[in-house]
Design a protein around this motif. Structure first.
Motif, PDB file in Angstrom:
ATOM      1  N   ASP A  40       0.847  -1.188   0.000  1.00 22.41           N
ATOM      2  CA  ASP A  40       0.000   0.000   0.000  1.00 22.41           C
ATOM      3  C   ASP A  40       0.883   1.238   0.000  1.00 22.41           C
ATOM      4  OD1 ASP A  40      -1.789   2.052   0.414  1.00 22.41           O
ATOM      5  OD2 ASP A  40      -2.736   1.151   2.176  1.00 22.41           O
ATOM      6  N   ALA A  41       1.068   1.833  -1.173  1.00 23.64           N
ATOM      7  CA  ALA A  41       1.971   2.981  -1.301  1.00 23.64           C
ATOM      8  C   ALA A  41       1.493   4.185  -0.499  1.00 23.64           C
ATOM      9  CB  ALA A  41       2.131   3.357  -2.770  1.00 23.64           C
ATOM     10  N   SER A  42       0.193   4.316  -0.284  1.00 26.03           N
ATOM     11  CA  SER A  42      -0.316   5.467   0.456  1.00 26.03           C
ATOM     12  C   SER A  42      -0.169   5.300   1.967  1.00 26.03           C
ATOM     13  CB  SER A  42      -1.786   5.716   0.108  1.00 26.03           C
ATOM     14  OG  SER A  42      -2.574   4.621   0.521  1.00 26.03           O
ATOM     15  N   ASN A  43      -0.003   4.058   2.427  1.00 19.40           N
ATOM     16  CA  ASN A  43       0.182   3.790   3.854  1.00 19.40           C
ATOM     17  C   ASN A  43       1.086   2.559   3.997  1.00 19.40           C
ATOM     18  OD1 ASN A  43      -0.001   3.709   6.625  1.00 19.40           O
ATOM     19  ND2 ASN A  43      -1.997   2.724   6.648  1.00 19.40           N
ATOM     20  N   PRO A  44       2.387   2.736   3.810  1.00 21.50           N
ATOM     21  CA  PRO A  44       3.296   1.586   3.751  1.00 21.50           C
ATOM     22  C   PRO A  44       3.744   1.020   5.096  1.00 21.50           C
ATOM     23  CG  PRO A  44       4.499   3.602   3.364  1.00 21.50           C
ATOM     24  CD  PRO A  44       3.054   3.993   3.490  1.00 21.50           C
ATOM     25  N   ALA A  45       3.167   1.480   6.172  1.00 26.01           N
ATOM     26  CA  ALA A  45       3.615   1.044   7.494  1.00 26.01           C
ATOM     27  C   ALA A  45       3.214  -0.396   7.784  1.00 26.01           C
ATOM     28  CB  ALA A  45       3.037   1.958   8.573  1.00 26.01           C
ATOM     29  N   VAL A  93      14.313   4.035  -2.138  1.00 22.37           N
ATOM     30  CA  VAL A  93      13.503   3.599  -0.994  1.00 22.37           C
ATOM     31  C   VAL A  93      14.066   4.149   0.318  1.00 22.37           C
ATOM     32  CG1 VAL A  93      14.599   1.359  -0.553  1.00 22.37           C
ATOM     33  CG2 VAL A  93      12.195   1.675  -0.031  1.00 22.37           C
ATOM     34  N   VAL A  94      15.374   4.255   0.437  1.00 23.29           N
ATOM     35  CA  VAL A  94      15.975   4.862   1.639  1.00 23.29           C
ATOM     36  C   VAL A  94      15.529   6.320   1.740  1.00 23.29           C
ATOM     37  CG1 VAL A  94      18.137   5.567   2.752  1.00 23.29           C
ATOM     38  CG2 VAL A  94      17.946   3.296   1.703  1.00 23.29           C
ATOM     39  N   ASN A  95      15.589   7.036   0.627  1.00 25.24           N
ATOM     40  CA  ASN A  95      15.171   8.443   0.626  1.00 25.24           C
ATOM     41  C   ASN A  95      13.685   8.586   0.932  1.00 25.24           C
ATOM     42  OD1 ASN A  95      17.701   9.590   0.082  1.00 25.24           O
ATOM     43  ND2 ASN A  95      17.471   9.224  -2.095  1.00 25.24           N
ATOM     44  N   HIS A  96      12.868   7.682   0.432  1.00 25.27           N
ATOM     45  CA  HIS A  96      11.431   7.724   0.683  1.00 25.27           C
ATOM     46  C   HIS A  96      11.134   7.583   2.187  1.00 25.27           C
ATOM     47  CE1 HIS A  96       7.147   7.165  -0.089  1.00 25.27           C
ATOM     48  NE2 HIS A  96       7.193   6.149   0.767  1.00 25.27           N
ATOM     49  N   VAL A  97      11.736   6.580   2.811  1.00 23.71           N
ATOM     50  CA  VAL A  97      11.519   6.368   4.247  1.00 23.71           C
ATOM     51  C   VAL A  97      12.118   7.522   5.048  1.00 23.71           C
ATOM     52  CG1 VAL A  97      11.992   4.850   6.207  1.00 23.71           C
ATOM     53  CG2 VAL A  97      11.346   3.876   3.993  1.00 23.71           C
ATOM     54  N   ALA A  98      13.255   8.037   4.616  1.00 19.01           N
ATOM     55  CA  ALA A  98      13.878   9.169   5.307  1.00 19.01           C
ATOM     56  C   ALA A  98      12.966  10.393   5.279  1.00 19.01           C
ATOM     57  CB  ALA A  98      15.231   9.494   4.684  1.00 19.01           C
ATOM     58  N   ARG A  99      12.299  10.629   4.157  1.00 20.33           N
ATOM     59  CA  ARG A  99      11.366  11.760   4.094  1.00 20.33           C
ATOM     60  C   ARG A  99      10.242  11.591   5.120  1.00 20.33           C
ATOM     61  NH1 ARG A  99      12.585  11.361  -1.367  1.00 20.33           N
ATOM     62  NH2 ARG A  99      10.759  10.066  -1.819  1.00 20.33           N
ATOM     63  N   SER A 100       9.744  10.377   5.255  1.00 21.86           N
ATOM     64  CA  SER A 100       8.698  10.122   6.256  1.00 21.86           C
ATOM     65  C   SER A 100       9.236  10.318   7.663  1.00 21.86           C
ATOM     66  CB  SER A 100       8.150   8.703   6.103  1.00 21.86           C
ATOM     67  OG  SER A 100       7.492   8.555   4.865  1.00 21.86           O
ATOM     68  N   ALA A 101      10.425   9.795   7.933  1.00 22.98           N
ATOM     69  CA  ALA A 101      11.025   9.914   9.266  1.00 22.98           C
ATOM     70  C   ALA A 101      11.311  11.372   9.614  1.00 22.98           C
ATOM     71  CB  ALA A 101      12.302   9.079   9.346  1.00 22.98           C
ATOM     72  N   ALA A 102      11.654  12.166   8.628  1.00 21.87           N
ATOM     73  CA  ALA A 102      11.977  13.575   8.869  1.00 21.87           C
ATOM     74  C   ALA A 102      10.761  14.389   9.294  1.00 21.87           C
ATOM     75  CB  ALA A 102      12.606  14.184   7.616  1.00 21.87           C
TER      76      ALA A 102
END
Length: 114
Positions: free
Chosen positions: A3-8, A37-46
């Protein structure tokens, strides 16, 4: 989890469920680029720096990293964020130490050229 809109994924059960889902739906092929994918998760973490959330990126790969320089840079940029990255190599690929160049086993991973 597909689920790209809620990947948790929540807990180990969520991770296992996402893994089983992926096995049925994903076809593995190259190139193997980790930086996006690292950058994608990093944006969420930021977006969550108040300590209320922690992100764990689990990458299961059957291939050698194709974008090593970009992946190293992405990991260095994410180093101060509330996230960890776990990379597991599986299958017949000859990882021959290339994937291990990302770990900090010989000291902290630093910026390229520095």
């Amino acid at each position: 989890n597909g689920d790209a809109s809620n990947p948790a994924c929540h807990g180990i059960a969520g991770v296992l469920e996402a893994y089983q889902h992926s096995l049925r739906r994903v076809q593995l092929y190259g190139p193997t680029n980790f930086a996006p994918v690292v950058n994608h998760v990093a944006r969420s973490a930021a977006t969550v720096l108040d300590g209320s959330q922690y992100f764990v990126l689990l990458i299961i790969t059957d291939g050698v990293i194709s974008d090593m320089a970009q992946t190293k840079e992405a990991i260095v940029n994410a180093a101060k964020l509330p996230m960890s990255i776990i990379i597991v190599g599986v299958g017949q690929a000859e990882f021959d130490g290339k994937i291990w160049g990302l770990g900090g086993t010989r000291g902290r991973l630093g910026r390229l050229g520095g």
